[in-house]
Motif scaffolding. Structure first.
Motif, PDB file in Angstrom:
ATOM      1  N   GLY A 390       0.796  -1.231   0.000  1.00 27.15           N
ATOM      2  CA  GLY A 390       0.000   0.000   0.000  1.00 27.15           C
ATOM      3  C   GLY A 390       0.818   1.265   0.000  1.00 27.15           C
ATOM      4  O   GLY A 390       0.429   2.267  -0.569  1.00 27.15           O
ATOM      5  N   PRO A 392       5.237   2.673   0.796  1.00 31.83           N
ATOM      6  CA  PRO A 392       6.569   2.212   1.178  1.00 31.83           C
ATOM      7  C   PRO A 392       6.553   1.884   2.671  1.00 31.83           C
ATOM      8  O   PRO A 392       5.928   2.612   3.452  1.00 31.83           O
ATOM      9  CB  PRO A 392       7.459   3.421   0.900  1.00 31.83           C
ATOM     10  CG  PRO A 392       6.675   4.299  -0.029  1.00 31.83           C
ATOM     11  CD  PRO A 392       5.232   4.045   0.287  1.00 31.83           C
ATOM     12  N   TRP A 416       5.145  -4.475  -3.995  1.00 28.77           N
ATOM     13  CA  TRP A 416       4.744  -3.272  -4.743  1.00 28.77           C
ATOM     14  C   TRP A 416       3.842  -3.647  -5.902  1.00 28.77           C
ATOM     15  O   TRP A 416       4.189  -4.519  -6.700  1.00 28.77           O
ATOM     16  CB  TRP A 416       5.959  -2.513  -5.298  1.00 28.77           C
ATOM     17  CG  TRP A 416       5.491  -1.296  -6.068  1.00 28.77           C
ATOM     18  CD1 TRP A 416       5.241  -0.059  -5.570  1.00 28.77           C
ATOM     19  CD2 TRP A 416       5.150  -1.231  -7.469  1.00 28.77           C
ATOM     20  NE1 TRP A 416       4.761   0.774  -6.553  1.00 28.77           N
ATOM     21  CE2 TRP A 416       4.683   0.086  -7.733  1.00 28.77           C
ATOM     22  CE3 TRP A 416       5.163  -2.160  -8.519  1.00 28.77           C
ATOM     23  CZ2 TRP A 416       4.265   0.499  -9.009  1.00 28.77           C
ATOM     24  CZ3 TRP A 416       4.735  -1.753  -9.789  1.00 28.77           C
ATOM     25  CH2 TRP A 416       4.305  -0.426 -10.016  1.00 28.77           C
ATOM     26  N   GLU A 420      -3.855  -0.692 -11.095  1.00 26.02           N
ATOM     27  CA  GLU A 420      -3.628  -0.845 -12.528  1.00 26.02           C
ATOM     28  C   GLU A 420      -2.869  -2.133 -12.872  1.00 26.02           C
ATOM     29  O   GLU A 420      -3.073  -2.713 -13.931  1.00 26.02           O
ATOM     30  CB  GLU A 420      -2.811   0.340 -13.061  1.00 26.02           C
ATOM     31  CG  GLU A 420      -3.553   1.673 -13.044  1.00 26.02           C
ATOM     32  CD  GLU A 420      -3.434   2.420 -11.712  1.00 26.02           C
ATOM     33  OE1 GLU A 420      -3.104   1.786 -10.682  1.00 26.02           O
ATOM     34  OE2 GLU A 420      -3.674   3.641 -11.704  1.00 26.02           O
ATOM     35  N   ALA A 501       4.477   4.294 -13.931  1.00 22.74           N
ATOM     36  CA  ALA A 501       3.707   3.939 -12.734  1.00 22.74           C
ATOM     37  C   ALA A 501       3.372   5.146 -11.872  1.00 22.74           C
ATOM     38  O   ALA A 501       2.498   5.066 -11.012  1.00 22.74           O
ATOM     39  CB  ALA A 501       4.486   2.905 -11.920  1.00 22.74           C
ATOM     40  N   LEU A 515      11.156   1.886  -3.390  1.00 21.43           N
ATOM     41  CA  LEU A 515      10.122   2.828  -3.789  1.00 21.43           C
ATOM     42  C   LEU A 515      10.204   4.082  -2.931  1.00 21.43           C
ATOM     43  O   LEU A 515      10.415   4.005  -1.720  1.00 21.43           O
ATOM     44  CB  LEU A 515       8.741   2.188  -3.617  1.00 21.43           C
ATOM     45  CG  LEU A 515       8.238   1.309  -4.769  1.00 21.43           C
ATOM     46  CD1 LEU A 515       8.260   2.077  -6.085  1.00 21.43           C
ATOM     47  CD2 LEU A 515       8.979   0.014  -4.898  1.00 21.43           C
ATOM     48  N   ARG A 518       4.962   8.646  -4.389  1.00 21.84           N
ATOM     49  CA  ARG A 518       4.411   9.145  -5.647  1.00 21.84           C
ATOM     50  C   ARG A 518       5.271  10.294  -6.160  1.00 21.84           C
ATOM     51  O   ARG A 518       5.743  11.129  -5.385  1.00 21.84           O
ATOM     52  CB  ARG A 518       2.971   9.640  -5.449  1.00 21.84           C
ATOM     53  CG  ARG A 518       1.986   8.571  -5.003  1.00 21.84           C
ATOM     54  CD  ARG A 518       1.793   7.481  -5.991  1.00 21.84           C
ATOM     55  NE  ARG A 518       1.144   7.933  -7.217  1.00 21.84           N
ATOM     56  CZ  ARG A 518       1.035   7.169  -8.306  1.00 21.84           C
ATOM     57  NH1 ARG A 518       1.543   5.945  -8.341  1.00 21.84           N
ATOM     58  NH2 ARG A 518       0.430   7.627  -9.372  1.00 21.84           N
ATOM     59  N   LYS A 612      -3.543   4.942   2.815  1.00 21.31           N
ATOM     60  CA  LYS A 612      -2.488   5.814   2.290  1.00 21.31           C
ATOM     61  C   LYS A 612      -2.612   7.218   2.891  1.00 21.31           C
ATOM     62  O   LYS A 612      -3.703   7.765   2.972  1.00 21.31           O
ATOM     63  CB  LYS A 612      -2.588   5.889   0.777  1.00 21.31           C
ATOM     64  CG  LYS A 612      -2.273   4.571   0.105  1.00 21.31           C
ATOM     65  CD  LYS A 612      -2.243   4.766  -1.395  1.00 21.31           C
ATOM     66  CE  LYS A 612      -2.715   3.553  -2.167  1.00 21.31           C
ATOM     67  NZ  LYS A 612      -2.045   2.314  -1.896  1.00 21.31           N
TER      68      LYS A 612
HETATM   69  C1  6R9 Z   1      -1.922  -2.325  -4.147  1.00 19.12           C
HETATM   70  C2  6R9 Z   1      -2.187  -0.861  -4.024  1.00 19.12           C
HETATM   71  C3  6R9 Z   1      -0.881   2.007  -5.703  1.00 19.12           C
HETATM   72  C4  6R9 Z   1       0.220   2.885  -5.163  1.00 19.12           C
HETATM   73  C5  6R9 Z   1       1.538   2.675  -5.834  1.00 19.12           C
HETATM   74  C6  6R9 Z   1       2.509   3.142  -4.749  1.00 19.12           C
HETATM   75  C7  6R9 Z   1       1.857   2.654  -3.484  1.00 19.12           C
HETATM   76  C8  6R9 Z   1       1.671   0.177  -3.062  1.00 19.12           C
HETATM   77  C9  6R9 Z   1       3.650  -0.262  -2.276  1.00 19.12           C
HETATM   78  C10 6R9 Z   1       3.601   1.100  -2.615  1.00 19.12           C
HETATM   79  C11 6R9 Z   1       5.787   1.372  -1.964  1.00 19.12           C
HETATM   80  C12 6R9 Z   1       4.870  -0.773  -1.733  1.00 19.12           C
HETATM   81  N1  6R9 Z   1       2.344   1.335  -3.082  1.00 19.12           N
HETATM   82  N2  6R9 Z   1       2.443  -0.805  -2.561  1.00 19.12           N
HETATM   83  N3  6R9 Z   1       4.666   1.918  -2.448  1.00 19.12           N
HETATM   84  N4  6R9 Z   1       5.917   0.094  -1.604  1.00 19.12           N
HETATM   85  N5  6R9 Z   1       5.014  -2.055  -1.352  1.00 19.12           N
HETATM   86  O1  6R9 Z   1      -1.814  -0.247  -3.053  1.00 19.12           O
HETATM   87  O2  6R9 Z   1      -2.867  -0.285  -5.076  1.00 19.12           O
HETATM   88  O3  6R9 Z   1      -4.330   1.534  -4.121  1.00 19.12           O
HETATM   89  O4  6R9 Z   1      -3.774   1.429  -6.595  1.00 19.12           O
HETATM   90  O5  6R9 Z   1      -2.058   2.109  -4.921  1.00 19.12           O
HETATM   91  O6  6R9 Z   1       0.457   2.572  -3.790  1.00 19.12           O
HETATM   92  O7  6R9 Z   1       2.580   4.532  -4.731  1.00 19.12           O
HETATM   93  O8  6R9 Z   1       1.640   3.418  -7.022  1.00 19.12           O
HETATM   94  P1  6R9 Z   1      -3.341   1.222  -5.196  1.00 19.12           P
END
Ligand code: 6R9
Length: 650
Positions: A390, A392, A416, A420, A501, A515, A518, A612
């Motif tokens: 979700g 980092p 990660w 999409e 992404a 990661l 954003r 988030k």
């Molecule tokens: C599955 C989910 C996507 C965005 C993604 C990123 C962040 C998700 C992460 C992560 C760092 C991880 N994100 N997993 N960032 N490490 N392990 O969360 O989908 O709600 O569409 O969000 O979440 O920024 O681009 P979604």
């Protein structure tokens, strides 16, 4: 984004090797990377054979009209059959599919045979309501088994579902109903949250007064709370009245691999929500494979628990489609982690002997804030793999999770992916990868990802830039519902032939991927690009800090100034020198350039229902602006609280 500044701010040198026993019996070994590299499409064709096809596909990928992919296009299958019937036919009908734990403490154990009956009845009910293959069905539900049943019933008859988080407002629901042109809404009178019933049906009633929702013929309502509910005769139908009297037999029909399975909206920061479209064969292949590989799932013995809401993509891929396609036994919990007490999750792990736990960094940091003594009261020794998704995950939260929840035995997989991407893309493998806290590390077998600079050049190890995916993958989104042009513009126009992404990332000296948050959140301070994630991780590495959110606020001298909002750990007091101490701590870890100009201790941070942090709102606060769109916040009172803490607030 300049490379030198994003890279190597944070030094994390701890390493955790996979446990020997897990490595020796792992579902997936290092050899999978080699095999997939030698023949990527052959590898995915092999994974597609995990599924039962009515017609086996002969073509793996049609990429003749990029970026519009067709995977396994001449294959035909039924997704619900794959998630249920085939397990029953294989003699596994008595295996528990879902251990349901309601927030008030009510429980249900639902076997695969039960699930087949329930889903067949629900499919017959939808047909009675006139739902046809291809019609869209909106689902606005709490976390109860009927939600899973409703999704699978839609899949069974080929009616794409569109889930809307139970926490979203009637406006958000109305927009999504309009955009998908839904014909039926499935909802409940309400669900239990924080110890009391929380109504859902009124938001549906409200949404259906809005223009553009007239084509909704019926609202199918599950009775969960038994609270008084307004009723529109002729439109509203009780689930127990319609579904319960249906036949338990329904023969699933096979659909093309590219038949739409669901639409799921992502809010993004601006503009109207994007309806991400996923289809059947490729999506299910990758959801099933990744669930098998990343969690090392042994369906005969594991008890799996993903704490996400099904209204989030994590719930779609890792509560419904991946685990059920794999015949897993899982726990579904309805409520909040602190009801009736802050040990509820750990009580559930102990009770069901959960072996695999998949949750979000926000939840882990909240548990850190509540204190180590809470999980310590429960027997968590059944756990063998922990996952995170979700955001980092800060190295300190990762290590806390492994130590306090995993008893220093379990691998932690930081996964990660995005709505999409449909399924996990970058993650350690629990039996293979030597783990680095805070890093998702390597693309899974069959997945190609890298980090590029502004000019689309791949950055060398030790540098940062933008995360891109360089080859199509089976569970990729096919388009944005009704808007191919927006699909092209959003994901495929920033770099040629590469999926953008929207996340910043760096490659470390070994080429592993970290990661950085954003791209929209990256801060520009005196000519340096600084990642919010790294400053947050530095703050969380201080023993008094449980959680931090960092934003760049406009500043006349430095372009942007770093502003940090921090939540302190249970025992830490907000004393005089704290802010100075934290600023010095960040400067020591990352260098003086990353030292926050302002640090504000707060009690809560604004978050979406999927956990988030909404930095956009904090930026509004830091820049003394009116707040933008707050409709996707879990709790809108949080912002009032934060604003009242600002110097100069009334
Ligand atoms: C599955 C989910 C996507 C965005 C993604 C990123 C962040 C998700 C992460 C992560 C760092 C991880 N994100 N997993 N960032 N490490 N392990 O969360 O989908 O709600 O569409 O969000 O979440 O920024 O681009 P979604």
């Amino acid at each position: 984004m300049s490379n030198e500044s994003l890279a190597n701010l944070l030094k994390e040198e701890r390493r955790f090797a996979p446990p020997a026993e897990l490595a020796a019996n792992a579902n997936v070994t290092a050899e999978a990377y080699e095999r997939a590299k030698a023949d990527r499409l052959g590898f995915w064709a092999e994974q597609a054979r995990r599924l039962s096809w009515e017609t086996e596909p002969t073509e793996t990928l049609d990429w003749s009209n990029p970026p519009f992919a067709k995977w396994f296009k001449d294959g035909r299958l039924n997704v619900a059959y794959n998630c249920i019937d085939r397990h029953v036919e294989a003699g596994l009908g008595d295996r528990v599919a879902i251990h349901f734990e309601g927030e008030p403490g009510d429980t249900r154990a639902i076997t695969y045979a039960d699930l087949r009956r329930e889903v067949s009845k629900a499919a017959n009910a939808l047909i009675e309501l006139g739902v046809q293959t291809g019609d869209r069905v909106a689902i606005y539900m709490p976390m109860i088994p009927e939600t899973v049943v409703a999704m699978l019933a839609c899949a069974r008859i080929g009616a794409p579902h569109s889930l809307v988080f139970g926490g979203f407002s009637s406006d958000a629901l109305a927009t999504r109903i309009q955009d998908a042109d839904a014909r039926v809404v499935i909802t409940a009178d309400g669900g239990y949250r924080r110890g009391k019933p929380s109504a859902l049906k009124p938001a549906v009633d409200e949404a259906l007064t809005q223009p553009g929702t007239e084509k909704v013929r019926n609202v199918l309502v599950v009775r969960r709370t038994g609270e008084e509910t307004a009723w529109t005769e002729g439109r509203d139908v009780w689930w127990h009245e319609l579904v319960d009297r249906q036949s338990e037999e329904h023969t699933p029909q096979a659909f093309e691999a590219e038949h739409p399975l669901f639409i799921l909206y992502t809010s993004g920061t601006t503009g109207k929500p994007k309806g991400i479209l996923h289809t059947s064969g490729g999506y299910l292949t990758q959801a099933a494979y990744t669930h098998h590989a990343v969690f090392d799932l042994k369906p005969e013995t594991d008890v799996y628990w993903c704490t996400a809401d099904v209204g989030w993509v994590t719930g779609h891929s890792y509560i419904v489609y991946g685990p059920l396609a794999n015949g897993a036994t899982q726990v579904i919990y309805e409520g909040t982690p602190d009801t009736p007490h802050k040990g509820r999750w750990w009580e559930i792990v102990e009770k069901y002997k959960v072996t695999i736990l998949y949750t979000a960094p926000t939840a882990i940091r909240t548990c850190m804030k509540w204190g180590d003594d809470i999980p310590a009261k429960f027997d968590l020794s059944s756990l063998r793999v922990l996952g995170s998704v979700g955001e980092p995950i800060n190295p300190e939260a990762w290590v806390w999770y492994r130590h306090n929840i995993g008893g220093d035995r379990t691998p932690v997989v930081d996964t990660w992916w995005q709505t999409e991407t449909g399924a996990i893309m970058i993650s350690p493998l629990p039996g293979v990868t030597e783990a680095k806290p805070g890093s998702a590390q390597v693309p899974l077998p069959g997945i190609s990802a890298t980090v590029v600079d502004d000019e689309a050049n791949e950055v060398p190890n030790g540098s940062g830039g933008y995360l891109v995916l360089t080859e199509p993958w089976p569970s990729m989104l096919r388009t944005i519902w009704g808007d191919d042009q927006r699909y092209l513009d959003t994901y495929w126009s920033r770099f040629q032939n590469r999926y953008f992404a929207g996340d910043g990332a760096k490659k470390d000296e070994d080429g592993d991927i970290w990661l950085l948050g954003r791209v929209d959140d990256v801060m520009l301070v005196s000519g340096h690009n600084i990642s919010t994630t790294e400053v947050e991780s530095a703050l969380v590495s201080h023993p008094k800090v449980a959680e931090a959110a960092v934003v760049g606020a406009t500043d006349p001298q430095t372009t942007q100034a770093i502003c940090a909002f921090v939540i302190l750990r249970g025992s830490a007091a907000e004393d005089e020198g704290l802010v100075e101490e934290l600023r010095a701590h960040v400067a020591k870890h990352l260098g003086p350039i990353a030292k926050p100009k302002r640090i504000l201790p707060v009690d809560e941070l604004p978050k979406t229902r999927s956990g988030k942090i909404m930095r956009r709102l904090l930026r509004d606060v830091a820049e003394n602006r009116d707040l933008g769109d707050v409709t996707t916040l879990t709790d809108s009172t949080v912002m009032t609280l934060i604003q009242s803490k600002l110097p100069g607030a009334a």
